[in-house]
Structure formats: C-alpha cells, structure tokens
Design a protein around this motif. Structure first.
Motif, mmCIF file in Angstrom:
data_model
loop_
_atom_site.group_PDB
_atom_site.id
_atom_site.type_symbol
_atom_site.label_atom_id
_atom_site.label_comp_id
_atom_site.label_asym_id
_atom_site.label_seq_id
_atom_site.Cartn_x
_atom_site.Cartn_y
_atom_site.Cartn_z
ATOM 1 N N SER A 79 0.807 -1.238 0.000
ATOM 2 C CA SER A 79 0.000 0.000 0.000
ATOM 3 C C SER A 79 0.833 1.278 0.000
ATOM 4 O O SER A 79 0.269 2.371 0.126
ATOM 5 N N LYS A 80 2.131 1.178 -0.139
ATOM 6 C CA LYS A 80 2.988 2.356 -0.155
ATOM 7 C C LYS A 80 3.578 2.528 -1.563
ATOM 8 O O LYS A 80 4.113 1.582 -2.137
ATOM 9 N N GLU A 81 3.462 3.733 -2.083
ATOM 10 C CA GLU A 81 3.947 4.008 -3.432
ATOM 11 C C GLU A 81 5.473 3.941 -3.491
ATOM 12 O O GLU A 81 6.169 4.362 -2.556
ATOM 13 N N ILE A 82 5.969 3.396 -4.594
ATOM 14 C CA ILE A 82 7.417 3.277 -4.793
ATOM 15 C C ILE A 82 7.898 4.504 -5.558
ATOM 16 O O ILE A 82 7.529 4.731 -6.718
ATOM 17 N N GLU A 83 8.733 5.304 -4.907
ATOM 18 C CA GLU A 83 9.274 6.506 -5.541
ATOM 19 C C GLU A 83 10.406 6.138 -6.499
ATOM 20 O O GLU A 83 11.036 5.080 -6.366
ATOM 21 N N ARG A 84 10.651 7.041 -7.432
ATOM 22 C CA ARG A 84 11.705 6.801 -8.423
ATOM 23 C C ARG A 84 13.067 6.768 -7.763
ATOM 24 O O ARG A 84 13.922 5.933 -8.096
ATOM 25 N N SER A 85 13.267 7.625 -6.798
ATOM 26 C CA SER A 85 14.553 7.668 -6.085
ATOM 27 C C SER A 85 14.768 6.379 -5.293
ATOM 28 O O SER A 85 15.910 5.884 -5.181
ATOM 29 N N GLU A 86 13.683 5.840 -4.726
ATOM 30 C CA GLU A 86 13.798 4.588 -3.957
ATOM 31 C C GLU A 86 14.207 3.442 -4.869
ATOM 32 O O GLU A 86 15.040 2.603 -4.476
ATOM 33 N N ARG A 87 13.681 3.420 -6.067
ATOM 34 C CA ARG A 87 14.026 2.337 -6.997
ATOM 35 C C ARG A 87 15.480 2.461 -7.460
ATOM 36 O O ARG A 87 16.190 1.447 -7.568
ATOM 37 N N ILE A 88 15.939 3.668 -7.699
ATOM 38 C CA ILE A 88 17.337 3.869 -8.127
ATOM 39 C C ILE A 88 18.293 3.403 -7.038
ATOM 40 O O ILE A 88 19.290 2.703 -7.309
ATOM 41 N N LYS A 89 17.990 3.755 -5.804
ATOM 42 C CA LYS A 89 18.852 3.371 -4.677
ATOM 43 C C LYS A 89 18.840 1.852 -4.482
ATOM 44 O O LYS A 89 19.880 1.240 -4.173
ATOM 45 N N ALA A 90 17.674 1.244 -4.639
ATOM 46 C CA ALA A 90 17.580 -0.205 -4.465
ATOM 47 C C ALA A 90 18.371 -0.938 -5.536
ATOM 48 O O ALA A 90 19.010 -1.964 -5.259
ATOM 49 N N LEU A 91 18.358 -0.405 -6.767
ATOM 50 C CA LEU A 91 19.116 -1.041 -7.838
ATOM 51 C C LEU A 91 20.620 -0.913 -7.620
ATOM 52 O O LEU A 91 21.401 -1.808 -7.995
#
Length: 477
Positions: A159-171
């Motif tokens: 239920s929490k939106e995935i931000e673009r910055s969060e995805r970049i950091k995770a990658l």
C-alpha cells in the motif's frame, strides 16, 4: 474403527467443487463458464483446483481466509487481473506466470519466507500492486529494497507508493541486498524444517493419546467387569460425567499449550475445532435416537389426544358450512417448514418442531379436501376439514315447505268444519274482463255503431221489463 474414521476425515482435503462455485455465482444466474468475478473466502478450502477449467474468463478471484498451502491451477486464467489469497498457508510465490493480465496480488498474512520466489513475478509485466504484509519475509533485512529492485514494474508495495529515487537506490545496492536475503532465507528454511518435525511429533502424540482413551473406554465397557452392571443407569450417568470432565481437560490442555504460529498449527487448530463440532453433532443425534417415542396410538388401535408442545387450541364445529375448524396457537415466528400436518378421517396430527399434537375429531372428515393455512397476524395454524357426511341446507326451500304445510293444515280444518272458503281477490292488483259487456258488444256487432242507433237499444230495454236475469242460464245470441 471410530478412531480410524475420525483421522481419515482429519487428513481429507477440502477442494473447490462445482456446486460451491455455482452457489457463489448467483449474480451470474449460476452460470460459471462466463463468470468474471467470484468470492470463495472462508470456505475452508485446502486445495485450489478446477477453476482454470470451469471459469476461463475470471478477472477477479477472492480466496482469502482459507487453508490453501500452495498457489496452483490458476495459470490458465489469462484474463485474471486481481487475485486475493490473503490469510492462507502459502509459503512461496509460484505458478502465476500464465496470468498475463495480473495487476494486483494480495498475499497478506501468509507464511512466505522464501522471498526470492518473487522473481517468478517478473513475467507479470502488468503487475502494479503487491501485498506481503504479515509474512515472515517482511522481517528480513533489506526486504523492501530487494522487492523494489527485483520487480521494476511495481508501483505500490504494501500500500505504499514506490518513488523513483527509492528504486534507483535499491538497484544500486541490489547485489549486496540479494546476498543478505539469501542468507536469511537459508536460516528461515532450517527453522521451518524443525517446526515441521515438531508438528509431526505433536500430531503423533495426539493420535496415540486418542487411541489410548478409546482403548480405556472399550475396556471399561467390556463384559469382564460384571460388578459395574447391576446399576446401569447410575453407571451411564457416571460415564457421561467422566466424559465431560475429560473433554474439558482436553480442551484446556489444547488451548493452553504454547505452539508457534505455523501452517501446521493453524491447520491443526482448524481440524481440532471441526472434530469437536462433529463429535457434538453426533452426540446430539444419538440423544435424539435414544429418546423414547411418544405413544400416539395404543396397542388396541385407540387414538389418543396428545399435546406435547403444550399449545393452546380451539376446535370449532361450523355447521353452516358443514366443516370442522382447528385453530392451533403455534408460535408466531416459527418457520412453517417446522410444521407437519397430517389429517386422517377420525383424527388430526400436527408435528411442531418434531413434537406431536394429536386430537381425535368428533366426526369423520375428508382428508383430501382439508386445507391448512397460517394466519398472517397471529401466526396460528388454521386447519379446515370438511365433514364426510354431507348435509344440504336450503333456507328458502325450507320456508316454502313450511308455508305449504300451513296451507294444507288450514284446508284440512275448513273441510272438517264443512264451510266453503271463498277466494277474495284484490281488484287493484288483478283485472278480469266483464262478461256482460262482452255479450253486449257481440249483440251490437250486427247493428252498427252504438252512437247511430240509440233508440233501438232503449226499446230492447223497455220490452224486457218482466225479464229475470239468471246467471246460471247462458245468454241468447
């Protein structure tokens, strides 16, 4: 034999049946081939099957709060967009590659500890929402980063939106996070292996204990103990009390014993509750069978009046309509399906929730022509029973016969007295022709109009001075 039957039922899987699917497809007129949405939650389903054959057009499938241990037999649902399998016993994510249109997947409160199994969802390119809350994998370090980096098509996780910055950091940290997740998975799988062994041992102990209880019970009832036979009723009561105490002790031990929250413990709890419910239902049925039957007809064939449900009633003899009416004051909110009416020529019997009400009728009736209805205001049962002996009552005919008999009596009295009774006619209601006038008209027919011959008429009258009119002599023409 009883123990084996019980445990055979315990390990039997509850599957999805066609009857269940049709009952749940009422909004689609019970048609399952064209079904697009179905809810099968809280049905105690332990195996998921047949849906991919029966309902190929499914778009929404609700399966939450069941006992499903594995996702299977849904891969052919090409149009499936939303799958909800929350509150089940699922331990890994699999067999969803064929769901090409899957957009939302809810796996809340399951037992998923193999987090790397989410890699199978990479094929579901339309998947936007994923729910993994309440699973053991959510406690792993780097859980969210691993899911966000693995499933790049996701937009919402728990239920929490995935931000673009969060995805970049995770990658960026993906290799390190993936290695940590693998280590934690191995530790969790070892823990699960121990839990399975413990659950199997506990189940075996429970089986042995149950077997021991049944053996002791059969030993207690065996004919080798004749000293307990004399007072059978007292012995049965003592056995019932002992059985109740044993059941209470067993329940207390089961619920107070600390156990880990695992798929096995959840399944064991469910089956224990079901076993107790079945035993309770069987006890009720056996008590019903043990109840002595009510005596409704004696050995000599005499029908008795019986009122076991203790209901007020009234029996009315409707002579005007030649029928007998029974008004039985059954409970107002009692379902009519719990009433069974049986009308016989000499008596009526009504079963109210299995309790008989029987009444001997004062007169023979017609069972085939009888009718039973419920009052909409009081709820009373009204039974109308036409009498077998038909009586025709006609008020008008009876009154006419009475008048006729009265006339006959009056005529007889006048004949006895020797008097002649004259018939008096009201001239206002009836008119009779004047015979004398008719004769005069005939005399004048050959003499022309009366106004043209006034003198001749007067002369005839003068010439008949000495004439005496006798009514019995017919007139001369």
């Amino acid at each position: 034999m009883e123990v084996s039957a019980v445990f055979i039922w315990i390990f039997q899987n509850v599957t999805v049946t066609e009857d269940l699917v049709r009952r749940r497809a009422e909004h689609n007129n019970c048609e399952i081939f064209s079904l697009e949405e179905i809810s099968l939650h809280q049905q105690e389903i332990e195996k998921l099957e047949h849906l991919d054959k029966w309902c190929r057009d499914l778009k929404i499938l609700y399966l939450q709060n069941n006992l499903i241990p594995k996702i299977e037999n849904v891969g052919k649902l090409k149009k499936l967009e939303y799958l909800n399998v929350a509150l089940n016993n699922i331990e890994r994510i699999e067999n969803l590659e064929g769901c090409e249109e899957l957009k939302k997947l809810d796996l809340t409160a399951n037992f998923i500890g193999e987090l790397s199994s989410i890699e199978s969802l990479k094929c579901n390119i339309h998947l936007k929402e994923l729910f993994l809350m309440g699973n053991p994998c959510t406690e792993f370090e780097g859980y969210r980063q691993f899911v966000v980096a693995t499933l790049q098509q996701l937009k919402y996780l728990d239920s929490k939106e995935i931000e673009r910055s969060e995805r970049i950091k995770a990658l960026q940290n993906y290799p390190e996070v993936k290695w940590k997740i693998r280590e934690q998975e191995q530790a969790y799988l070892l823990k699960r292996a121990r839990e399975k062994e413990e659950a199997q041992r506990r189940m075996q102990e429970r089986k042995d204990e149950k077997q021991k209880q049944m053996d002791s019970k059969f030993g207690f009832d065996s004919p080798d103990s004749p000293q307990e036979k004399p007072n059978q009723a007292e012995g049965d009561g003592e056995q019932e009390r002992c059985r109740t105490v044993e059941n209470d002790d067993e329940d207390r031990k089961f619920w107070e014993e600390p156990t880990p929250y695992t798929p096995e413990s959840r399944l064991e709890t469910h089956r224990y509750i079901e076993e107790k419910r079945r035993a309770k239902d069987n006890g009720r049925e056996s008590k019903k069978r043990e109840k002595t039957a009510w005596t409704l007809v004696t050995a000599e064939g005499k029908v008795l009046n019986v009122n076991v449900p203790k209901l007020h009633f009234s029996l009315k003899d409707d002579e005007e309509n030649n029928q007998i009416i029974l008004d039985l004051a059954v409970y107002r909110h009692l379902d009519t399906s719990l009433l069974d009416v049986d009308v016989q020529p000499t008596y009526i019997r009504v079963l109210v929730k299995g309790k008989p009400f029987q009444l001997v009728l004062p007169e023979e009736v017609k069972p085939d022509s009888s009718s039973a209805k419920r009052s909409q205001t009081t709820g009373h049962l009204v039974v109308t029973m036409p009498k077998a002996k038909e009586i025709i009552l006609a008020k008008q005919k009876v009154s006419a016969s009475i008048k006729h008999s009265g006339c006959n009596i009056q005529q007889k009295t006048t004949r006895r007295n020797g008097q002649v009774e004259k018939l008096e006619v009201d001239p206002s209601k009836y008119s009779f022709p004047d015979v004398t006038k008719i004769i005069q008209e005939k005399e004048r027919t050959g003499q022309g109009p009366i106004k043209l011959q006034p003198q001749k008429v007067t002369e005839v009258k003068k010439s008949c001075v000495d004439f005496e009119n006798d009514e019995d002599v017919p007139p001369l023409i």
